[in-house]
Design an enzyme around this catalytic site. Structure first.
Site, short mmCIF file in Angstrom:
data_model
loop_
_atom_site.label_atom_id
_atom_site.label_comp_id
_atom_site.label_asym_id
_atom_site.label_seq_id
_atom_site.Cartn_x
_atom_site.Cartn_y
_atom_site.Cartn_z
CB SER A 1 6.24 -4.90 13.49
OG SER A 1 5.44 -6.05 13.43
CG ASN B 1 -1.07 -8.22 18.52
OD1 ASN B 1 -0.08 -7.90 19.19
ND2 ASN B 1 -1.02 -9.09 17.52
NE ARG C 1 -2.50 -1.91 3.13
CZ ARG C 1 -2.93 -1.98 4.39
NH1 ARG C 1 -3.89 -1.19 4.81
NH2 ARG C 1 -2.38 -2.84 5.22
C1 UD1 Z 1 -0.11 -8.11 12.63
C2 UD1 Z 1 -0.81 -8.94 13.69
C3 UD1 Z 1 -1.98 -8.13 14.26
C4 UD1 Z 1 -1.45 -6.83 14.83
C5 UD1 Z 1 -0.65 -6.06 13.79
C6 UD1 Z 1 0.03 -4.89 14.43
C7 UD1 Z 1 -0.57 -11.26 12.95
C8 UD1 Z 1 -1.25 -12.42 12.34
N1 UD1 Z 1 -1.30 -10.15 13.09
O1 UD1 Z 1 -1.05 -7.89 11.61
O2 UD1 Z 1 -2.63 -8.86 15.28
O3 UD1 Z 1 -2.53 -6.05 15.31
O4 UD1 Z 1 0.37 -6.92 13.21
O5 UD1 Z 1 0.69 -4.12 13.47
O6 UD1 Z 1 0.58 -11.36 13.33
N2 UD1 Z 1 5.91 -10.08 8.08
C9 UD1 Z 1 6.93 -10.92 7.71
N3 UD1 Z 1 6.62 -12.07 7.05
C10 UD1 Z 1 5.35 -12.43 6.78
C11 UD1 Z 1 4.31 -11.57 7.17
C12 UD1 Z 1 4.62 -10.40 7.81
O7 UD1 Z 1 8.09 -10.63 7.95
O8 UD1 Z 1 5.17 -13.50 6.21
C13 UD1 Z 1 6.25 -8.83 8.78
C14 UD1 Z 1 5.80 -7.59 8.05
O9 UD1 Z 1 6.80 -7.13 7.18
C15 UD1 Z 1 5.55 -6.61 9.20
C16 UD1 Z 1 5.12 -7.51 10.34
O10 UD1 Z 1 5.55 -8.82 10.00
O11 UD1 Z 1 6.73 -5.97 9.59
C17 UD1 Z 1 3.61 -7.51 10.52
O12 UD1 Z 1 3.03 -8.00 9.34
P1 UD1 Z 1 1.69 -7.41 8.75
O13 UD1 Z 1 1.35 -8.12 7.51
O14 UD1 Z 1 1.78 -5.94 8.71
O15 UD1 Z 1 0.68 -7.88 9.88
P2 UD1 Z 1 -0.73 -7.32 10.15
O16 UD1 Z 1 -1.67 -7.97 9.20
O17 UD1 Z 1 -0.68 -5.86 10.19
#
Ligand code: UD1
Ligand code: CA
Length: 479
Positions: free
Chosen positions: A107, A176, A19
């Protein structure tokens, strides 16, 4: 005394950040002097840890190169396919097989988290002897974030993603943050039990909480004092919001330390810049990179400093400066451009509409008006007249010009480098200087002036100039 348990930080940074709609990966988007990921790494570096693992995936090469430069102590681990946050942490743990102690998960796109808050999360986790502890926050609009579901006793039951939540769960406003502490061994076990049977078909790290709680392990919650610290960043509008929040935090800290910011809402200070008490920054100014502003100095309004140092008592007014140093009580501007290698000694002056590059001004030297100074050394107390050009480039090479102490260069001169004007020498106004002017000499290169009498009346009859000439003639006749 028992040894403190080891601490490993895992930063999740493999996601694409679609996005943002940018060629630059989300993790490397800039925010007041660091990238998003850079802020998270700085927070992590501020607490005591034994190792840092960064999970990379989308544009892994770019992020790995960034890590090598900014956080060489961090180990990148590749998550080739982004199958969810649980999958990402599982891959991180596979790279460290015998891990015990505490695993902190951050994150890469939550940049406002402060080390103090992370320490509070860790203290709660360690004091409770918890298997897992989550940092939560109360927010007005929980939107797409995961919700904290508490049981009858008020403790954490599970975390549910917005896309999997019931209508009732979606009304929960405790969210969260995606920031956690885990017991390494129990985390590894629980990660092995994750399924992808959910709305997004991913391995959710959040499911670890429900799994551990159901097994009777202690899971804890630390509620953040301010939701601001838990804000993530998914698009440019959110990035702008983070920038404002970070600006207010940075400016608040500088004001509390004694810096006078006349208009904090239009003052942007990178987290890497420094200011001393009683420094003054006027409105619409940016203090960027490694810039510093010493006590009693006044910067702005409308000034940008990039990697520029401003010493005590100096003034920099409506100026753009990059890689420059402004000495004590020196003054610059308005409307000037200081480029890399500009070094202004104490009490020297760069006035209005001056561009300087790789130029050294000695103590009290003055370049007051409309001048280009490139590749030059100007001695103490020398004066450079209005409109002087230091011609440093012959189309092939850049050359140096030296102006000696207390030399005086007349207005509208061109100093063609390489050339040297000796100490105490003068250059006559309007000269094009191609040869050295020895100390104490006057260099003149222009033609002698001759006046043709009565020219205007003869050659421009009927003009206002001719009328003025005639009137002047009558006046002088009467005298
Ligand atoms: C996640 C949480 C959600 C929380 C939110 C806070 C989960 C399932 N959900 O959601 O509860 O409220 O963060 O911001 O964890 N990433 C990886 N590899 C992946 C997927 C993601 O490294 O396969 C990293 C992303 O780059 C990011 C972080 O993990 O830095 C969070 O991923 P994102 O997809 O933003 O999670 P949300 O759906 O926002
Ligand atoms: Ca997110």
């Amino acid at each position: 005394m028992s040894q403190a348990p080891s601490r490993t930080v895992v930063v999740l940074a493999a996601g694409e950040g679609k996005r943002m709609k940018s060629a630059t990966p989300k993790m490397l988007q800039p925010l007041l002097g660091r990238t998003l990921l850079g802020h998270v790494l700085a927070t992590s570096a501020a607490i005591k840890t034994d190792r840092t693992v960064v999970v990379v995936g989308h544009k892994a090469d770019e992020i790995t190169a960034f890590l090598a430069e900014v956080a060489p102590e961090a180990t990148p681990v590749l998550q080739a396919q982004q199958n969810g946050t649980g999958h990402a942490v599982r891959i991180a743990l596979e790279s460290t097989p015998d891990l015990t102690g505490t695993v902190v998960v951050l994150s890469g796109d939550v940049p406002l988290l402060r080390p103090e808050t992370l320490e509070m999360l860790l203290a709660t986790h360690e004091r409770a002897g918890a298997a897992a502890t989550v940092l939560s926050a109360e927010v007005e609009v929980p939107g797409g974030l995961g919700r904290i579901v508490r049981g009858a006793d008020g403790g954490l039951e599970r975390i549910v993603e917005a896309k999997d939540a019931s209508d009732e769960e979606r009304r929960i406003r405790e969210i969260n943050s995606g920031i956690y502490a885990f017991d390494a061994v129990l985390l590894r076990e629980a990660l092995g039990k994750l399924s992808t049977d959910n709305a997004q078909g991913e391995e959710y790290l959040t499911d670890v909480f429900g799994i551990l709680a159901a097994q009777g392990h202690r899971v804890a919650i630390e509620v953040a004092e301010s939701w601001v610290e838990t804000l993530g960043c998914n698009d440019r509008a959110e990035l702008a919001q983070l920038r404002v929040l970070m600006r207010d935090r940075v400016n608040g800290a500088w004001m509390r330390s004694g810096v006078l910011l006349l208009d904090p809402a239009t003052t942007w200070i990178d987290v890497t810049a420094t200011l001393e008490p009683d420094a003054v920054v006027d409105q619409n100014s940016q203090i960027l990179g490694s810039s510093s502003v010493a006590t009693g100095a006044v910067v702005g309004p409308d000034t940008t400093l990039i990697d520029t140092t401003v010493a005590a008592g100096a003034t920099v007014l409506r100026t753009h400066a990059i890689g420059a140093s402004v000495g004590p009580s020196a003054s610059v501007g308005p409307f000037s451009f200081l480029r890399p290698g500009t070094r202004l000694a104490a009490k020297s002056k760069i006035g209005g509409f001056v561009e300087a590059k790789n130029a050294e001004l000695g103590e009290g030297a003055k370049v007051p008006h409309l001048t280009y100074v490139g590749d030059a050394t100007i001695g103490a107390k020398a004066n450079i007249g209005a409109g002087t050009i230091f011609a440093n480039y012959d189309g092939v090479r850049k050359s140096h010009t030296t102006v000696g102490e207390a030399a005086f260069v007349g207005s509208d001169s061109v100093l063609v480098a390489p050339v040297e004007i000796g100490p105490g020498a003068y250059v006559a106004a309007g000269s094009a200087v191609t040869k050295d002017v020895p100390a104490g000499s006057l260099g003149v290169t222009r033609a002698q002036q001759r006046n043709i009498e009565g020219w205007t009346v003869r050659k421009r009859p009927g003009t206002v100039s001719a009328a003025a000439a005639e009137a002047a003639d009558i006046t002088s006749d009467q005298e």
